[in-house]
Design an enzyme around this catalytic site. Structure first.
Site, PDB file in Angstrom:
ATOM      1  N   CYS A 110      -0.039   3.662   1.471  1.00  0.00           N
ATOM      2  CA  CYS A 110      -1.475   3.755   1.246  1.00  0.00           C
ATOM      3  C   CYS A 110      -2.105   4.705   2.257  1.00  0.00           C
ATOM      4  CB  CYS A 110      -2.056   2.348   1.405  1.00  0.00           C
ATOM      5  SG  CYS A 110      -3.823   2.360   1.521  1.00  0.00           S
ATOM      6  N   THR A 136      -5.599   5.250   2.254  1.00  0.00           N
ATOM      7  CA  THR A 136      -7.055   5.049   2.223  1.00  0.00           C
ATOM      8  C   THR A 136      -7.683   5.149   3.612  1.00  0.00           C
ATOM      9  OG1 THR A 136      -6.924   3.735   0.234  1.00  0.00           O
ATOM     10  CG2 THR A 136      -8.866   3.389   1.578  1.00  0.00           C
TER      11      THR A 136
HETATM   12  P1  5GP Z   1       3.154  -2.797   0.874  1.00  0.00           P
HETATM   13  O1  5GP Z   1       3.772  -4.127   0.643  1.00  0.00           O
HETATM   14  O2  5GP Z   1       3.966  -1.688   0.315  1.00  0.00           O
HETATM   15  O3  5GP Z   1       2.804  -2.579   2.319  1.00  0.00           O
HETATM   16  O4  5GP Z   1       1.747  -2.797   0.121  1.00  0.00           O
HETATM   17  C1  5GP Z   1       1.661  -2.992  -1.271  1.00  0.00           C
HETATM   18  C2  5GP Z   1       0.217  -2.852  -1.679  1.00  0.00           C
HETATM   19  O5  5GP Z   1      -0.298  -1.548  -1.377  1.00  0.00           O
HETATM   20  C3  5GP Z   1      -0.047  -2.979  -3.160  1.00  0.00           C
HETATM   21  O6  5GP Z   1       0.018  -4.298  -3.629  1.00  0.00           O
HETATM   22  C4  5GP Z   1      -1.430  -2.360  -3.299  1.00  0.00           C
HETATM   23  O7  5GP Z   1      -2.453  -3.271  -2.991  1.00  0.00           O
HETATM   24  C5  5GP Z   1      -1.412  -1.283  -2.225  1.00  0.00           C
HETATM   25  N1  5GP Z   1      -1.237   0.059  -2.798  1.00  0.00           N
HETATM   26  C6  5GP Z   1      -0.310   0.484  -3.686  1.00  0.00           C
HETATM   27  N2  5GP Z   1      -0.451   1.789  -3.948  1.00  0.00           N
HETATM   28  C7  5GP Z   1      -1.519   2.202  -3.247  1.00  0.00           C
HETATM   29  C8  5GP Z   1      -2.169   3.461  -3.126  1.00  0.00           C
HETATM   30  O8  5GP Z   1      -1.794   4.488  -3.684  1.00  0.00           O
HETATM   31  N3  5GP Z   1      -3.284   3.489  -2.325  1.00  0.00           N
HETATM   32  C9  5GP Z   1      -3.734   2.391  -1.690  1.00  0.00           C
HETATM   33  N4  5GP Z   1      -4.849   2.485  -0.967  1.00  0.00           N
HETATM   34  N5  5GP Z   1      -3.105   1.197  -1.748  1.00  0.00           N
HETATM   35  C10 5GP Z   1      -2.025   1.107  -2.521  1.00  0.00           C
END
Ligand code: 5GP
Length: 341
Positions: free
Chosen positions: A185, A187
């Site tokens: 992410c 953001t």
């Molecule tokens: P991880 O477990 O990989 O740290 O986080 C997974 C979460 O990242 C997902 O459930 C979703 O909420 C968030 N996420 C997935 N793709 C994106 C993206 O392209 N941008 C953002 N801001 N968040 C994402």
């Protein structure tokens, strides 16, 4: 302009303090939970860890494997209606899946079509990047009106007032918490918006539990200790993307070694340029990519990752004297630290 000077914490800013314990063996720790949805009255039981609805991770294969461990999968939203109806037909994994929907008219049309097929959608996840808009809240309520008995998870937000708003006005059951902590992410880099995840979980859990609602900590759990801290902070569910990426059950583009073995998987955020190009025909010119694209190493069957995660969770419970996952938050005292090693 205002500045909040209170320090907010991420998972790596704390450790869990060990406590005198009567939990004889970590083997005896019960990791299952049963919840009743505040607005639906719907029951959900299992080990409350959910595979994220990213197209590589939230697959039917993942759902079949995780269901064997009583764990959940939020199916990604790119399966077509027929595939979903067939999958849910008489599949014992159904109880462990969430249907994912966005809030565009196309998303809602698909949801209505599936409803019309006679298949009962027990768990629904209404998922948008920014859960702060009025239109989102209204759409969640609209979906609630159409599905009064379904367990509805909605998000993402990171602050207590919006958790309460979505539980009361949106009539959701579970609020998904996390803006910016995800492994792919961007953001926080692109927009500068977010909230340190452990504090978001602690504050949102308190707000939700006060009303009888639930939260799901979403994003930023790269290692088992992050998951333990999310549960210790009060999360009812924890959602994982990157941690499951690279397992056999994932979909997407694999790279292979010269001998033909899986080497790595292309893993990208759902707001990345890669995802936008694949599903929306490119990035709109007014948007910046808020997701990264990385190669994650092959990890083998998801069972190996599950055993590693659940082993860590049982260990945390036994260190603080929690006989059940249910007791972990009650038994947790976090120690503020400057490094976790
Ligand atoms: P991880 O477990 O990989 O740290 O986080 C997974 C979460 O990242 C997902 O459930 C979703 O909420 C968030 N996420 C997935 N793709 C994106 C993206 O392209 N941008 C953002 N801001 N968040 C994402």
């Amino acid at each position: 302009m205002q500045i909040d000077y209170e320090i907010k914490l991420g998972y790596d800013d704390v450790m869990i303090r060990p406590k005198r314990s009567k939990t004889a063996s970590r083997q005896l720790v019960d990791l299952t939970r049963t919840y009743i949805g505040l607005n639906s009255g719907q029951k959900i039981s299992g080990v409350p860890i959910i595979a994220a609805n990213m197209d590589t991770v939230g697959t039917m294969e993942m759902a079949m494997s995780l269901a064997k461990h009583q764990m959940f999968t939020c199916l990604h939203k790119f399966y077509d209606s027929e595939e979903l109806i067939k999958f849910w037909g008489d599949n014992p994994a159904s109880d462990y899946t969430f249907y994912t929907t966005g809030i565009t008219s196309q998303d809602l049309k698909k949801l209505k079509f599936i409803q019309g097929s006679g298949i009962k959608i027990k768990n629904i996840c209404v998922d948008v990047a920014n859960g702060y808009t009025e239109v989102f809240q209204n759409k969640v309520k609209e979906i609630r009106n159409a599905f009064p008995d379904s367990l509805i998870m909605a998000g993402n937000v990171v602050t207590p007032e919006m958790v309460q708003e979505l539980l009361i006005s949106g009539a959701a059951d579970i609020i998904k918490v996390g803006i910016g902590p995800g492994s792919v992410c961007n953001t926080r880099i692109v927009a500068g918006v977010g909230y340190p995840q452990l504090s978001a979980v602690i504050e949102c859990a308190e707000a939700a539990h006060g009303l009888g609602g639930l939260i799901c900590a979403d994003g930023g759990c790269r290692e088992p200790h992050h998951i333990n801290k999310a549960f210790g902070g009060g999360a009812d569910f924890v959602m994982l993307g990157g941690k499951f990426a690279g397992c056999d059950e994932c979909g997407g583009e694999w790279s292979y070694s010269e001998s033909g073995e899986k080497k790595s998987l292309k893993f990208y955020g759902m707001s990345s340029k890669e995802a936008m190009t694949k599903y929306n025909g490119g990035m709109a010119s007014y948007r910046a990519s808020e997701g990264a694209c990385i190669e994650v190493p092959y990890k083998g069957p998801v069972q190996d990752t599950v055993e590693y995660i659940l082993g860590g969770l049982r260990s945390a419970c036994s260190y603080v004297g929690a006989k059940k996952l249910k007791d972990l938050s009650k038994c947790t005292t976090f120690v503020r630290c400057t490094s976790i090693k």
